[in-house]
Design an enzyme around this catalytic site. Structure first.
Site, short mmCIF file in Angstrom:
data_model
loop_
_atom_site.label_atom_id
_atom_site.label_comp_id
_atom_site.label_asym_id
_atom_site.label_seq_id
_atom_site.Cartn_x
_atom_site.Cartn_y
_atom_site.Cartn_z
N LYS A 1 0.83 -1.22 0.00
CA LYS A 1 0.00 0.00 0.00
C LYS A 1 0.86 1.26 0.00
O LYS A 1 1.65 1.47 0.91
CB LYS A 1 -0.92 -0.02 1.23
CG LYS A 1 -1.69 1.29 1.45
CD LYS A 1 -2.64 1.19 2.65
CE LYS A 1 -3.26 2.54 3.00
NZ LYS A 1 -4.16 2.46 4.18
N ASP B 1 -2.62 10.10 4.08
CA ASP B 1 -4.02 9.71 4.26
C ASP B 1 -4.73 10.68 5.18
O ASP B 1 -4.65 10.58 6.40
CB ASP B 1 -4.09 8.27 4.83
CG ASP B 1 -5.51 7.77 4.96
OD1 ASP B 1 -6.43 8.42 4.42
OD2 ASP B 1 -5.70 6.70 5.59
N LYS C 1 -10.09 12.41 8.83
CA LYS C 1 -9.55 11.97 10.11
C LYS C 1 -9.47 13.15 11.08
O LYS C 1 -9.35 14.30 10.64
CB LYS C 1 -8.12 11.42 9.89
CG LYS C 1 -8.07 10.09 9.17
CD LYS C 1 -6.64 9.59 9.09
CE LYS C 1 -6.55 8.25 8.38
NZ LYS C 1 -7.25 7.16 9.10
N ASP D 1 1.65 6.02 5.70
CA ASP D 1 0.65 5.13 5.11
C ASP D 1 1.15 4.49 3.80
O ASP D 1 0.38 3.81 3.12
CB ASP D 1 -0.66 5.90 4.89
CG ASP D 1 -1.89 5.03 5.04
OD1 ASP D 1 -1.77 3.93 5.62
OD2 ASP D 1 -2.97 5.44 4.57
N ASP E 1 -12.15 6.97 3.91
CA ASP E 1 -10.94 6.66 4.69
C ASP E 1 -10.54 5.19 4.56
O ASP E 1 -9.47 4.80 5.01
CB ASP E 1 -11.18 7.05 6.16
CG ASP E 1 -9.90 7.20 6.94
OD1 ASP E 1 -8.81 7.22 6.31
OD2 ASP E 1 -9.97 7.32 8.18
N GLU F 1 -9.41 3.78 2.05
CA GLU F 1 -8.85 3.96 0.71
C GLU F 1 -7.83 2.91 0.34
O GLU F 1 -7.64 2.61 -0.84
CB GLU F 1 -8.23 5.36 0.59
CG GLU F 1 -6.80 5.52 1.15
CD GLU F 1 -6.67 5.24 2.64
OE1 GLU F 1 -7.69 5.37 3.35
OE2 GLU F 1 -5.56 4.90 3.09
N ARG G 1 -7.76 -0.35 0.69
CA ARG G 1 -8.31 -1.53 0.01
C ARG G 1 -8.70 -1.23 -1.42
O ARG G 1 -8.72 -2.11 -2.26
CB ARG G 1 -9.47 -2.09 0.85
CG ARG G 1 -10.62 -1.15 1.05
CD ARG G 1 -11.51 -1.57 2.22
NE ARG G 1 -10.85 -1.33 3.49
CZ ARG G 1 -11.37 -1.65 4.68
NH1 ARG G 1 -12.55 -2.24 4.75
NH2 ARG G 1 -10.71 -1.41 5.79
N1 BES Z 1 -4.21 4.21 7.04
C1 BES Z 1 -5.35 3.93 7.82
C2 BES Z 1 -5.11 2.86 8.89
C3 BES Z 1 -4.12 3.18 9.98
C4 BES Z 1 -4.57 3.63 11.20
C5 BES Z 1 -2.77 2.97 9.81
C6 BES Z 1 -3.67 3.88 12.21
C7 BES Z 1 -1.87 3.24 10.81
C8 BES Z 1 -2.32 3.69 12.03
C9 BES Z 1 -6.47 3.42 6.93
O1 BES Z 1 -6.52 3.93 5.65
C10 BES Z 1 -7.75 3.81 7.58
O2 BES Z 1 -8.03 4.95 7.65
N2 BES Z 1 -8.49 2.83 8.04
C11 BES Z 1 -9.73 3.05 8.64
C12 BES Z 1 -10.65 2.03 8.06
C13 BES Z 1 -12.10 2.32 8.28
C14 BES Z 1 -12.51 3.58 7.62
C15 BES Z 1 -12.90 1.16 7.74
C16 BES Z 1 -9.55 2.90 10.14
O3 BES Z 1 -8.67 2.16 10.58
O4 BES Z 1 -10.27 3.54 10.88
ZN ZN Z 2 -4.77 4.61 4.89
MN MN Z 3 -7.61 5.74 5.54
#
Ligand code: BES
Ligand code: ZN
Ligand code: MN
Length: 519
Positions: free
Chosen positions: A281, A286, A293, A304, A363, A365, A367
């Site tokens: 990825k 992000d 966020k 990220d 968020d 993104e 996947r």
């Molecule tokens: N990049 C984040 C996940 C992440 C969180 C990485 C903390 C490192 C530390 C990812 O893109 C994300 O935002 N995931 C969301 C998924 C949700 C929207 C289904 C999350 O973890 O809240």
């Molecule tokens: Zn992310």
């Molecule tokens: Mn995200």
């Protein structure tokens, strides 16, 4: 620009006579008791014998007076004032005396890293740590060498003035072994240099600020690094992505003025049985997009792209190590921003494999870009597929900051777990339950990107379940969620500094070795 790593060499001469700036020896704790002035409850590890002899029985007591307890990672420095050739001895804690012949490799790796980090300011450091003399010797030597080189890592950074009092990282590491001319030992030194170079490259990319590493720049850097080591490189720009129907990568990239990319790096040996695909990825930043966020800690989302950095760096190491396995990396890159052109919740996106996805949370993104990259990898054909990403905060909630979550084909998940254990990058298998998939049924498209009711239950698993939709039926695959382990925000510990850790570069390389050997 990559951060320098120290040179590495072997010696088999008496550690007490080595002309180095500092020599590192190991110290064990005994029974958890507090050490006394005679050094009771402290035990110097093998490798320290000639230094113990030179101090004529006073070394353990002095270390105890200086506060040494033998706790893992503790470093106690001592001026030798002519007792031995090196002006400084550093005793590094190895924990309780092991029941086997030598401490486990990860204990050595962390101790070696902690010692070399604590000795910043010294030019050349020698390590004389306990190494077994049986079939475990190569793994122990590998651990000591890797730990030292990883512990010396420092991100060059962006300060305009030199920092007063900041000591330069160690520039040369010498490891004491029974026989420095032994071919197997020499091979470990060569490998450790290549592997730790790859880890340092990953850390550098992760630590680079996001304004300096937007998708086109990151793609250029990855392509240049790949070409420099003789990999075959293909870069798909936004035009090529449109032509190729990479709807997920394009959708995420829409919000940014810096367009998305998909970089493909291939290594093909003259003869091979198996083809491995690596996918990582590469979200260069992000923000969450319109599902934005919170401001607190958002800066950490510069990391990220840790999965992309890790698979690219693993490819650079593969080019040097030349295993008899064909390896291709697929690195999708995008910046997840909110703007007048950004994708939105409610959008339906047609992915590379033709499946239609309903976006519910911009968020989620990772996947979206990974689905396309995985589909492409399966079209090209592969016998194993490893994908790694900072995919979910749910991974951190479930497994913490050290242990990665692994989802996919059972047998391959077990192999990832075993490889991680071997290299000190723990990973734990997680299920892909059918009810989680059911919860992602969409009213309007083939699948929702997250639970259709936005239920965060099984958050990490939703990521794995979604990615499975893009893996060809017959391909064994593993998704390694590194949201926690890819970035270290606490104080330096073991061979980890603050910032990018380089996880899971060493796991990927161990897996490739394993596939080369066992198929
Ligand atoms: N990049 C984040 C996940 C992440 C969180 C990485 C903390 C490192 C530390 C990812 O893109 C994300 O935002 N995931 C969301 C998924 C949700 C929207 C289904 C999350 O973890 O809240
Ligand atoms: Zn992310
Ligand atoms: Mn995200």
């Amino acid at each position: 620009m990559t951060s320098p790593i120290p040179t590495l060499s072997l010696v088999d001469t008496d550690p007490a006579e080595l002309a180095v700036d500092a020599i590192v020896i190991g110290v064990h704790s005994v029974n958890g008791d507090v050490a006394d002035a005679e050094g009771g409850s402290l035990l110097l590890a093998s490798g320290a014998e000639s230094i113990v002899a030179a101090f004529d029985g006073r070394l353990t007591g002095t270390l105890a007076l200086l506060g040494a307890t033998g706790a893992p990672g503790e470093v106690t420095k001592l001026a030798t004032l002519g007792t031995i050739t090196a002006p400084v001895v550093a005793a590094v804690g190895l924990g309780p005396e092991p029941t086997g012949a030598a401490p486990p490799p990860e204990t050595l790796r962390r101790a070696s890293g902690a010692a070399v980090r604590a000795l910043a300011g010294a030019g050349t450091v020698a390590l004389s740590l306990p190494l077994p003399d049986d079939e475990d010797a190569p793994a122990a030597l590998r651990a000591v060498a890797e730990g030292a080189l990883l512990g010396a890592y420092r991100f060059t950074g962006y300060k305009t003035k030199p920092q007063p009092g900041r000591r330069a990282p160690v520039s040369a590491v010498v490891v004491h072994v029974p026989d420095a001319a032994e071919a197997a030992a020499g091979a470990e030194v060569t490998r450790a240099a290549v592997v730790t170079r790859a880890v340092a490259q990953t850390r550098d990319w992760v630590n680079t600020p996001p304004n300096e590493l937007r998708p086109p720049q990151f793609a250029d850097a990855v392509a240049a690094a790949g070409r420099a080591v003789g990999l075959e490189v293909e870069v798909l720009d936004e035009e090529a992505l449109r032509e190729g129907g990479y709807g997920g990568i394009l959708a995420v990239g829409l919000g940014s003025s810096a367009p998305p990319r998909l970089v493909r790096l291939s290594y093909t040996p003259p003869a091979f049985d198996k083809r491995v695909a690596l996918v990582g990825k590469g979200i260069t930043f992000d923000t969450g997009g319109f599902s934005i966020k919170p401001a607190q800690g958002m800066w950490e989302m510069k990391s990220d792209m840790a999965g992309a950095a890790a698979v690219t760096a693993a490819m650079l190491a593969v080019a040097a190590l030349r295993p008899s396995v064909a390896v291709t990396a697929y690195v999708p890159m995008a910046e997840n921003m909110a703007s007048a052109t950004a994708y939105r919740p409610g959008d339906v996106v047609t992915m590379r494999n033709g499946k239609r996805v309903e976006v519910l949370n911009t968020d989620a993104e990772g996947r979206m870009i990974l689905g396309d990259a995985i589909a492409r990898a399966c079209e090209d054909g592969c016998d194993y597929l490893f994908e790694t990403s900072t995919l979910t905060g749910g991974q951190v909630v479930a497994l913490g900051k050290r242990v990665a979550g692994v989802m996919g084909t059972l047998e391959l998940c077990d192999r990832v777990k075993a490889a991680g254990e071997q290299v000190g990058e723990p990973a734990w298998p997680m299920p892909l339950p059918e009810d989680v998939r059911k919860g992602m049924d969409s009213d309007v498209a083939d699948i929702s990107q997250v639970n259709a009711g936005m239920d965060r239950a099984g958050h990490m698993l939703q990521g794995g379940v979604f990615l499975r939709e893009f893996v060809a039926d017959d391909v064994p695959w593993a998704h390694i969620d590194i949201a926690g382990p890819s970035y270290h925000s606490g104080e330096p510990t073991g061979y980890w500094a603050k910032g990018g850790t380089g996880v899971p570069v060493r796991t990927l390389l161990a897996l490739i070795d394993d596939i080369a050997a066992a198929g």
